[in-house]
Design a protein around this motif. Structure first.
Motif, PDB file in Angstrom:
ATOM      1  N   ARG A  99     -12.464  -5.200 -10.040  1.00  0.00           N
ATOM      2  CA  ARG A  99     -13.142  -4.171  -9.508  1.00  0.00           C
ATOM      3  C   ARG A  99     -13.325  -3.148 -10.321  1.00  0.00           C
ATOM      4  O   ARG A  99     -12.802  -2.722 -11.390  1.00  0.00           O
ATOM      5  CB  ARG A  99     -12.372  -3.630  -8.133  1.00  0.00           C
ATOM      6  N   ARG A 150      -0.961  -1.311  -6.791  1.00  0.00           N
ATOM      7  CA  ARG A 150      -0.827  -2.574  -6.069  1.00  0.00           C
ATOM      8  C   ARG A 150      -0.295  -3.690  -6.717  1.00  0.00           C
ATOM      9  O   ARG A 150      -0.703  -3.973  -8.059  1.00  0.00           O
ATOM     10  CB  ARG A 150      -2.244  -3.107  -5.468  1.00  0.00           C
ATOM     11  N   MET A 197      -5.224   1.330  -9.632  1.00  0.00           N
ATOM     12  CA  MET A 197      -5.172   0.560  -8.447  1.00  0.00           C
ATOM     13  C   MET A 197      -4.601  -0.758  -9.096  1.00  0.00           C
ATOM     14  O   MET A 197      -3.821  -1.482  -8.507  1.00  0.00           O
ATOM     15  CB  MET A 197      -6.384  -0.110  -7.712  1.00  0.00           C
ATOM     16  N   THR A 198      -4.720  -1.033 -10.444  1.00  0.00           N
ATOM     17  CA  THR A 198      -3.845  -2.175 -10.932  1.00  0.00           C
ATOM     18  C   THR A 198      -2.480  -1.927 -11.008  1.00  0.00           C
ATOM     19  O   THR A 198      -1.492  -2.735 -11.025  1.00  0.00           O
ATOM     20  CB  THR A 198      -4.398  -2.624 -12.239  1.00  0.00           C
ATOM     21  N   SER A 257       0.860  -1.239   0.113  1.00  0.00           N
ATOM     22  CA  SER A 257      -0.004   0.047   0.009  1.00  0.00           C
ATOM     23  C   SER A 257       0.858   1.329  -0.057  1.00  0.00           C
ATOM     24  O   SER A 257       0.437   2.399   0.269  1.00  0.00           O
ATOM     25  CB  SER A 257      -0.922   0.044   1.253  1.00  0.00           C
ATOM     26  N   GLU A 264     -15.115   3.631  -4.883  1.00  0.00           N
ATOM     27  CA  GLU A 264     -15.048   2.706  -5.920  1.00  0.00           C
ATOM     28  C   GLU A 264     -16.434   2.518  -6.770  1.00  0.00           C
ATOM     29  O   GLU A 264     -17.648   2.308  -5.938  1.00  0.00           O
ATOM     30  CB  GLU A 264     -14.692   1.107  -5.442  1.00  0.00           C
ATOM     31  N   THR A 276      -2.295  -7.494  -3.946  1.00  0.00           N
ATOM     32  CA  THR A 276      -3.833  -7.618  -4.178  1.00  0.00           C
ATOM     33  C   THR A 276      -4.193  -7.326  -5.763  1.00  0.00           C
ATOM     34  O   THR A 276      -3.745  -6.313  -6.041  1.00  0.00           O
ATOM     35  CB  THR A 276      -4.509  -6.457  -3.298  1.00  0.00           C
ATOM     36  N   ASP A 277      -5.037  -8.096  -6.178  1.00  0.00           N
ATOM     37  CA  ASP A 277      -5.527  -8.117  -7.560  1.00  0.00           C
ATOM     38  C   ASP A 277      -6.696  -7.268  -7.472  1.00  0.00           C
ATOM     39  O   ASP A 277      -7.879  -7.691  -7.166  1.00  0.00           O
ATOM     40  CB  ASP A 277      -5.674  -9.734  -8.145  1.00  0.00           C
ATOM     41  N   TRP A 278      -6.706  -6.174  -8.294  1.00  0.00           N
ATOM     42  CA  TRP A 278      -7.877  -5.143  -8.446  1.00  0.00           C
ATOM     43  C   TRP A 278      -8.528  -5.122  -9.655  1.00  0.00           C
ATOM     44  O   TRP A 278      -9.418  -4.404  -9.880  1.00  0.00           O
ATOM     45  CB  TRP A 278      -7.397  -3.788  -8.198  1.00  0.00           C
ATOM     46  N   ARG A 279      -8.222  -6.393 -10.585  1.00  0.00           N
ATOM     47  CA  ARG A 279      -8.601  -6.184 -12.124  1.00  0.00           C
ATOM     48  C   ARG A 279     -10.070  -6.311 -12.244  1.00  0.00           C
ATOM     49  O   ARG A 279     -10.613  -5.930 -13.047  1.00  0.00           O
ATOM     50  CB  ARG A 279      -7.776  -7.194 -12.774  1.00  0.00           C
TER      51      ARG A 279
END
Length: 399
Positions: free
Chosen positions: A370, A362, A358-359, A118, A320, A365-368
């Protein structure tokens, strides 16, 4: 026998002009704020005094040369040390410079650093573009710290955390990270820009090094760049020596501006908090919003740690959008705002909005899967006006 010096009246006017006004005499009280002292050259009474000051300045803070600080920068260092509850503080030209110098001070080729997923994105870039080519390995751990212990190595010399995390404000158990690091002979550094020394105090929670971008809330007026690093006494010397070696310093004018902003820090943060919590609650009720990220909200995953370790929140929150809205829709929403400036910084009096990728920010953590994330900084404007502005901008999502 002392060498006689010419009396002022014996000097030519050009010489008198240069020597006049160095120490004006006056009677009365003293200013509320420390004076602004600009200096590169510092003069000494004699060679013995110059030699003594230079011999002592490695371990003491002395006024010996502008690059080593002036009374104005010393005053701000003391104020930050008081705010952070640390031993001593160094000032740097930017927050990123403070991060970079901290990494340089405590790491060498062959070392390993654990860095939170983060962290501020430029710190991640430093790890890839600078540390790795110089033989310093970096492993990223989950933003909540849950996997950090399993990633520790014999060569780990530094654990670097940011709490609440950049962009979506994940909380981690900093005292647990400190215990883990110290048990293995490593130091714990924490980016405390979010907490500003008022709402979060990493040194009191076990960290050895606390880093802040004074550009943000300490300044509070969006008109100065600066970083600070405050440490415990045990961790101080490497930072001091490396900073001196690299000639790290700040303008006394900038230090004076940050000191001015610091005086109102507590009052400003309380106002930012009130406004942000109103906007956050309003956003939670919006049908277009999937998640509002703010650790002060009761349903945030890090809320219990926030209650334990923090004494408030600030103007930062992110939200989001639901998955049916894509990045172009998020961009339309931002472009539809009139009271929010489009800017990447925060901590000033003004409200800001920016799109968070966010992709890219990070890797653990996988944000794909979201929705797009928009970061807001809620300023000192009326929250009613800000919510009206957001309401109009949400209308662009229906176009």
């Amino acid at each position: 026998m002392p060498i006689p010096h010419p009396a002022p009246d014996d000097l030519q006017w050009q010489t008198r002009l240069l020597r006049a006004g160095h120490a004006p005499a006056f009677e009365g009280g003293h200013a509320v704020n420390p004076p602004l002292v600009r200096a590169s050259t510092v003069l000494f009474d004699n060679v013995a005094q110059q030699r003594e000051m230079r011999a002592r300045r490695g371990g003491e803070r002395l006024f010996t040369y502008g690059a080593r600080g002036t009374p104005t920068t010393f005053a701000l260092e003391d104020a930050v040390s008081e705010l952070e509850g640390g031993y001593r503080t160094r000032l740097f030209p930017t927050g990123l410079a403070a991060i970079g110098m901290s990494l340089l001070a405590y790491l060498k080729p062959g070392d390993h650093v654990l860095m939170s997923d983060s962290v501020y994105e430029p710190a991640r870039h430093l790890a890839h573009s600078f540390l790795a080519p110089y033989g310093i390995r970096c492993t990223f751990f989950n933003a909540d710290g849950s996997d950090a212990e399993s990633l520790m190595e014999p060569a780990t010399r530094l654990v670097y955390a940011e709490a609440p995390g950049s962009l979506v404000y994940e909380m981690c158990d900093l005292p647990r990270l400190a215990e883990m690091a110290h048990a293995r002979g490593a130091l714990l550094a924490a980016d405390n820009t979010w907490g500003s020394g008022c709402q979060y105090r990493p040194l009191a929670l076990g960290a050895d090094i606390s880093i802040m971008a004074a550009t943000k809330y300490l300044s509070g007026h969006a008109d100065v760049m600066m970083g600070t690093v405050c440490t415990t006494q045990a961790a101080w010397q490497p930072l001091a020596e490396r900073s001196d070696a690299f000639g790290m310093t700040v303008s006394p004018d900038d230090a004076w501006l940050v000191m001015r902003g610091l005086r109102t820090l507590s009052a400003r943060l309380q106002m930012h908090e009130r406004h942000a919590l109103r906007v956050a609650g309003w956003l939670q009720a919006r049908p277009e919003v999937a998640t509002v990220f703010c650790p002060a909200l009761p349903d945030d995953p890090g809320h219990a740690l926030w209650l334990r370790d923090c004494s408030g929140t600030n103007g930062l929150l992110s939200f989001e959008l639901r998955r049916e809205f894509d990045v172009p829709a998020a961009e339309r929403l931002i472009d539809g705002l009139s009271l929010f400036g489009l800017g990447a910084s925060w901590g000033g009096f003004e409200s800001l909005a920016t799109l968070a990728d966010m992709t890219r920010a990070r890797s653990v953590t996988d944000w794909r899967a979201r929705g797009p994330v928009i970061r807001l900084h809620i300023g000192l404007e009326s929250p009613d006006d800000l919510m009206d502005d957001l309401d109009r901008a949400f209308g662009s999502l229906r176009c």
